[in-house]
Design an enzyme around this catalytic site. Sequence first.
Site, PDB file in Angstrom:
ATOM      1  N   LYS A   1     -18.510  32.941  12.863  1.00 49.70           N
ATOM      2  CA  LYS A   1     -18.775  31.814  11.953  1.00 49.70           C
ATOM      3  C   LYS A   1     -19.579  30.752  12.703  1.00 49.70           C
ATOM      4  O   LYS A   1     -19.329  30.509  13.897  1.00 49.70           O
ATOM      5  CB  LYS A   1     -17.447  31.249  11.459  1.00 49.70           C
ATOM      6  CG  LYS A   1     -17.569  30.194  10.376  1.00 49.70           C
ATOM      7  CD  LYS A   1     -16.191  29.779   9.870  1.00 49.70           C
ATOM      8  CE  LYS A   1     -16.264  28.738   8.775  1.00 49.70           C
ATOM      9  NZ  LYS A   1     -14.940  28.326   8.276  1.00 49.70           N
TER      10      LYS A   1
ATOM     11  N   SER B   1     -14.320  28.535   3.265  1.00 49.07           N
ATOM     12  CA  SER B   1     -15.644  28.252   3.757  1.00 49.07           C
ATOM     13  C   SER B   1     -16.240  29.367   4.617  1.00 49.07           C
ATOM     14  O   SER B   1     -17.453  29.356   4.866  1.00 49.07           O
ATOM     15  CB  SER B   1     -15.625  26.959   4.595  1.00 49.07           C
ATOM     16  OG  SER B   1     -14.834  27.125   5.748  1.00 49.07           O
TER      17      SER B   1
ATOM     18  N   SER C   1      -9.804  28.962   4.531  1.00 57.84           N
ATOM     19  CA  SER C   1     -11.188  29.429   4.645  1.00 57.84           C
ATOM     20  C   SER C   1     -11.372  30.850   5.123  1.00 57.84           C
ATOM     21  O   SER C   1     -12.458  31.415   4.959  1.00 57.84           O
ATOM     22  CB  SER C   1     -11.980  28.502   5.561  1.00 57.84           C
ATOM     23  OG  SER C   1     -12.391  27.402   4.822  1.00 57.84           O
TER      24      SER C   1
END
Length: 487
Positions: free
Chosen positions: A80, A155, A179
């Site tokens: 990420k 996210s 997330s």
Amino acid sequence: MKELFKLPANVVITKIKNGEFTAEEYISVIIERINKTDIKINSFITKNFENALEKSKKIDQKIQKGEKTGNLAGIPIGIKDNINVKGLKNTCASKMLSDYVSPFNATVVERIEKQDGIIIGKLNMDEFGMGSTSEFSAYGPVRNPWNIDYVAGGSSGGSAAAVSSLQIPISLGSDTGGSIRCPSSFCSVVGLKPTYGSISRNGLVSYSNSLEQIGPIARTIFDIVPILNTISGEDINDNTTSDLRNDCIIKSDEQLQISRLKVGILSDLIQSSDSQIVSGIQQKIDLLEKHHCYLENIKISMIDFAVASYYIIATAEASSNLSRFDNIRYGYTLNPEGYEWTTYFSKARSLFGDEVKRRILLGSYVLSAGYFGKYYAKAQLVRSLIRNEFENLFKKFDVILLPTMPVLPFKLGEKISNPVDIYNLDLFTIIANLTGLPAISIPAGFSKEGFPFGVQLITNAFDEQKLVDFAVLFERTSNYGECDPGL
Ligand code: GLN
């Protein structure tokens, strides 16, 4: 050779070691796959292909020489874009950091590389991890591999979509309020939010430090275990890490002791979900009954205050964490000459997206002198009351079961103008962050329109092994086939 991208990591590791194909051949296939599919999905912000190929050659040489290789030898892992990888951009999907190159590796990245895992690139996300759809990215939204007009969840949307679309077998995400689990539910992959303090946050750009953890996403629990074991454990660079660590194993059918385990079912939350999710979750409950688990419906009395408390604590911490992005210490280069200080500062901060600005405003407000007691202190009180409730629940139960998300994936843009609607979707996932407990999202089926949804399990701190055991049971008995959205 062409379809190697479909293989799970645990199979690839063995095949590379046995010489069925080389790490270089495998990584080349993966690169081709990413190039072919990412035009549709948009899960990558930065591709690290040259370095990845270089690394794969080194692994092949080690194998040829008969040297020992690590537990993740040859496996491409996506990271990420809020977790630092030395020499690569770390944008947090924000214009604010569009030219920021990491000068160091996060501890988790260091540990992956030590085990010969290959960092294949940096993955798209909501800006600074703020969102539940991955639409709040300065690099365009991530699209759901099961239907590219729909959101991938967030996210860590890039982390889930890249794994689900068979670009890569494993990725890392971060989970402040769901997330990792939300996009895992929307994309039909397995996502684990580990116990707070079990994995180092050194090198993770802070959104809300008291809530967030880095965790793995994969298509099967068999691939979650090796990466989880690799990144877990105490770190001198993060003094919130514990010396307790996860060493999980995949048990055989004979070893699995699911029967007689006590499962608390958050039935009210299940009933409040989309009707197709309700029936999918019921099938999982029936399965546990068949395996002689003890089942009981339970409630959390403070649940109605959870979303408000989460958003007060998360935004308060965010407003403080994000103050470092001032174009002096970090940020894009804006020449201060000719500006008055206030104009300069607001210009420098204007590169944040709307959602991030909203959170900074909210966070600064709840921390302001006159309102601190009214909001922040109360939110912390609610948090400790929820934590007490869970402490009591785990005197009786081994795991708590609920859906991961109350809804199926929805269309891109459908909820973007209504932030409170999006915040309310986090109710089921934030519980684990407010309490610091480990939680997993496991694929639980598809709606009749073909949209995935997940079942979520929460267990006691540092008891991830139980989550793994249940995931193994669900995986061995699932009847909806392997993850392949057909891209
Ligand atoms: N959707 C939640 C939020 O926007 C969770 C985000 C996350 O876990 N990083 O805060």
